[in-house]
Design an enzyme around this catalytic site. Structure first.
Site, PDB file in Angstrom:
ATOM      1  N   GLY A 258      21.681-110.796  12.397  1.00 18.59           N
ATOM      2  CA  GLY A 258      22.243-109.553  12.886  1.00 18.59           C
ATOM      3  C   GLY A 258      23.756-109.597  12.877  1.00 18.59           C
ATOM      4  O   GLY A 258      24.425-108.647  12.485  1.00 18.59           O
ATOM      5  N   GLU A 293      27.975-110.504  20.568  1.00 22.32           N
ATOM      6  CA  GLU A 293      28.901-111.369  19.834  1.00 22.32           C
ATOM      7  C   GLU A 293      30.198-111.573  20.599  1.00 22.32           C
ATOM      8  O   GLU A 293      30.790-112.655  20.547  1.00 22.32           O
ATOM      9  CB  GLU A 293      29.175-110.787  18.444  1.00 22.32           C
ATOM     10  CG  GLU A 293      27.939-110.581  17.586  1.00 22.32           C
ATOM     11  CD  GLU A 293      27.064-111.816  17.480  1.00 22.32           C
ATOM     12  OE1 GLU A 293      27.609-112.933  17.382  1.00 22.32           O
ATOM     13  OE2 GLU A 293      25.832-111.669  17.492  1.00 22.32           O
TER      14      GLU A 293
END
Length: 841
Positions: A258, A293
């Protein structure tokens, strides 16, 4: 290729202290190779022998402290070094291969405009495909980098980049980084389209390939707003400020994950640059990935694991914080409902397979990098995040965050393990976090919570039974039907229970509630069951439960009951048919329809019952379309309509409507058929034998993008034609086929190839599948192994022979670790499907 073992890494870490890398890359050498020069400055604490890793096409030069080393001494990816105690400088000059599998330096040419883009994925042990390194996470060092690229390109990296010298030379120099593990070093180069801004005194930017520029520009305000809000929220809850000098987010093609948390240069799969209409839930998922992230900048990048057995610490923490911070800081306040719908089942499924493992596995279970790669799964992400959410409920958010900040302060720019993390938490609370971790993190499997309800005069009482051993702090919701509107449920009481219960049953005033829901608010990780009366209420009034998160808990209970053989697949489809037309939450509708279509209809119902199941789903989708037509243009209604259209396309057995939609370019009443929906419809027509290769070619001419190329590959493989099937098979597995497909083209082709409607046509390929997958995995590596074992698996062939051949493959064919893991999981799912089908006969 030799894999690095934990023992080797420990020995090298005891010997070396690595100070600085200087990496120079020349990306102007052609389509196949690039030049890589690396200087490493380090100290040997004593005299000893070790090695440096590099995977070159050709090792041109190696020197230690100016003395040449023999390039022929390179043994696969290891160059041996004999060291004296003291300071050293190692020089490695090599020609490196570009990757077409998303590992190392990936090279992609955009079919839409012919432009070429490069990016690196150095994760785990793929950095050595780009530059020479002591490739293990606990040998951090600072990095200096220079890159030569075509002059019209932009080059990105972990730190601020500056063009130097004559612009025609295409030379870029990067600022010196903070200490990084080798697997975080990242570069991206190409004619990027960029949207730049500044926030909190730092440069922020978004990047994508030029052909996606209009789509990135359309969403740039939303993407940057989410980025800024999450950035500010992390600064509110973390004492340590963002530790790097810039924040670039690059959306890159053919990315295997991802996203990847490279400090200062986060890379995302560029499907997140939406070319076509998406639901608000899909936007929410993209926002979670951004927040996830960013959380890694602290947990993972600032403080890094010592060895890969603690990868869960990186991923579970980022998964938890991604959902929590997005819900707190942005308009996506219902993010935990999406987690319950899209992620919890991933964890539950993984935790019930033979390949399950503890969230924090025993170090002996992760002896090398190959075994570490297998643990990037629903346990390390979804179960681990659920465990942390339960820890916060048990510990309290204040003490949890205090422990996290203590952890950052004690291990800043260093490495840490689970014991260090637990020590930091223990310093901030009186609770026994080590005992909690033993029960939650060192065990595997899913607990099941079951209510026992009784009534006495004027009171009702509850005991919660548990099939498992973990302590759970849960909320329990007691709901009654609204007397004025029986379809609506009203919360009577909500109270907390510790399971297993240490004392007598909970005794509460009044008669027993109409619906008693364990794990109200979804604060723990456990399957839940309902008593008979509550289940009856749920079947009558499920959409009337006011909180969508609790509706998701109920749907997950129904899903688990189907998988466990406690609820007939047809009963699940009946519940969906009855209740989804009244559902207002897009995440719930999407998850229920995905399970109904992808598992129940294609795998769990018998072939004889499948036509009726498809007809029911098609009717349900049409009902959703009809009911949302007059709801307006709010995002929920639009999302529900789009979800319904997708399900209609995937389920219909009548091609006439799809052909009319393609001809008219729209669904009656909307939405318009954008590229994603057009390819989806054409794929279904191919499955049904209602289109031709010429029509596929025409659609590809209309949409010559990378996504269009994948759509065409999927459609061609789906045609019910022996020649089309053989051509697709050769494209996937024949080593002489040129070019060999990228991971994305392989996956698209495999998705089209195996179709439940085409059993007779694809069954002869079953005998060919396992040998072909084993050979492909050995030849092309872990990324293609995962694709061959996932999209490539013959899932529609829910037959004993599929299972028998698979078990024989595992016993005798010695598949690579990545393929073995995928096959183990797929075969376990197949056993479950066979049991469910047998029970339904």
């Amino acid at each position: 290729m030799p894999v690095l073992t934990r023992d080797e890494a420990r020995a090298r870490a005891r010997l070396l202290d690595v100070h600085r890398y200087a990496v120079d890359l020349d990306l102007t050498r052609g389509d196949e190779l690039f030049a890589s020069t690396t200087r490493i400055r380090f100290t040997a604490r004593a005299a000893g022998d070790t090695f440096v890793e590099v995977r070159p096409a050709a090792l041109r030069r190696a020197a230690l402290d100016g003395r040449p080393l023999d390039p022929a001494a390179l043994d696969d990816n290891r160059l041996p070094l004999s060291l004296t105690a003291g300071e050293h400088e190692l020089l490695i000059e090599a020609d490196m291969r570009y990757s077409r599998t998303g590992e190392g330096m990936h090279r992609f040419t955009d079919p839409a405009d012919g432009e070429t883009y490069l990016y690196t994925q150095a994760f785990l042990d793929d950095g050595q495909r780009v530059f020479a390194s002591f490739d293990q996470p606990d040998l951090k060092a600072v990095f200096d980098a220079t890159v030569t690229a075509p002059p019209q390109w932009t080059v990105l990296g972990n730190a601020v980049a500056t063009r130097t010298g004559d612009p025609a030379e295409g030379r870029w120099t990067f600022a010196t980084t903070q200490p990084l593990s080798t697997y975080f070093v990242a570069f991206a180069a190409g004619p990027w389209h960029s949207v730049r801004t500044e926030h909190a005194g730092l440069p922020f930017a978004l990047h994508c390939r030029r052909s996606l520029a209009p789509h990135l520009d359309a969403d740039a305000d939303e993407l940057l707003d989410i980025t800024r809000r999450c950035f500010d929220r992390f600064h509110e809850i973390f004492d340590e400020p963002y530790p790097f000098d810039s924040y670039d987010q690059a959306f890159v093609p053919e990315f295997n994950a991802g996203a990847m948390e490279n400090p200062g240069l986060v890379t995302f799969r560029d499907e997140y640059v939406f070319r076509s209409a998406v639901t608000d839930t899909e936007r929410e998922t993209r926002g979670v990935t951004i927040a996830h992230e960013m959380a890694h900048m602290w947990f993972g990048d600032l403080v890094t694991l010592r060895w890969w057995d603690d990868i869960w610490l990186n991923e579970s923490f980022a998964e938890y914080m991604g959902y929590q911070v997005l819900a707190e800081a942005t308009r996506f306040g219902g993010a935990w409902t999406d987690f319950a719908c899209a992620r919890k089942g991933w964890g539950y499924d993984a935790d019930q397979r033979p390949s399950t493992h503890p969230v924090a596995p025993d170090p002996a279970a992760v002896p090398d990098t190959a075994s570490a790669l297998l643990n990037f799964d629903g346990i390390s992400y979804a179960k681990g995040a659920s465990a942390l959410r339960q820890l916060v409920a048990w510990l309290g958010e204040k003490d949890f965050l205090a422990g996290i900040n203590d952890h950052f302060a004690r291990h800043r720019f260093g490495n840490a393990a689970l014991a260090d993390f637990l020590d930091s938490l223990a310093r901030r609370t009186d609770r026994d976090v080590h005992a909690w971790a033993d029960r939650w993190l060192r065990t595997s499997g899913v607990d099941t919570l079951t209510p026992a309800i009784g009534e006495a005069e004027g009171h009702w009482h509850l005991t919660v039974g548990q099939d498992g051993t973990r302590p759970h702090r849960i909320a329990v919701g007691a709901y009654d039907r609204d007397p004025e509107d029986p379809a609506r449920l009203v919360l009577r009481d909500r109270f907390e229970v510790d399971v297993p219960q240490g004392g007598p049953a909970e005794v509460l005033p009044g008669g027993r509630p109409d619906l008693l829901l364990l794990n109200d608010g979804d604060l723990t990780y456990a399957k839940v069951r309902l008593d008979a009366a509550s289940w009856d209420t749920a079947l009558r009034s499920l959409p009337g439960l006011p909180d969508p998160l609790n509706r998701a808990v109920l749907w997950n209970a129904a899903r688990d009951m189907v998988r466990d053989g406690e609820l007939a697949p047809a009963a699940y489809l009946d519940a969906a048919r009855a209740h989804l037309p009244h559902e207002t939450d897009v995440a719930i509708a999407g998850a229920v329809l995905a399970f109904a279509r992808g598992q129940v209809t294609d795998r769990y119902v018998t072939p004889a019952d499948r036509p009726a199941a498809l007809a029911g789903l098609t009717a349900l989708a049409q009902d959703l379309l009809d009911r949302t037509r007059d709801r307006g243009e709010d995002t929920a209604s639009q999302g529900l309509r789009l979800t319904a259209v997708r399900t209609f396309i995937d389920s219909t057995t009548d091609p006439d409507a799809l052909q009319a939609w393609l001809r008219d370019g729209t669904v009656p009443g909307g939405p318009a058929l954008d590229p994603e929906l057009r390819w989806r419809a054409l794929t279904r027509l191919a499955v049904l034998g209602a289109t031709t290769g010429a029509a596929v070619d025409a659609e590809l001419a209309r949409d010559p993008s990378a996504t269009g190329r994948e759509g065409a590959a999927r459609c061609r493989a789906a045609l019910p034609d022996p020649a089309a099937k053989e051509a697709a098979w050769r494209a996937m597995y024949d080593p002489e086929h040129r070019p060999e497909p990228s991971n994305y083209l392989f996956t698209a082709t495999a998705q089209g190839f195996w179709q439940p409607e085409q059993h007779a046509l694809v069954r002869p390929y079953l005998d060919r599948y396992y040998p072909a997958a084993v050979a492909l995995a050995a030849r092309r590596g872990p990324a293609l192994a995962k694709a061959a074992g996932a999209a490539g698996f013959p899932r529609p062939l829910v037959e004993q022979r599929t299972l028998d051949l698979g078990e024989e493959c595992l016993r005798t064919a010695d598949p690579t670790p990545a393929l073995r893991r995928r096959l183990t999981d797929e075969l376990d799912d197949l056993r479950r499907a066979l049991r469910i089908r047998e029970a339904g006969r």
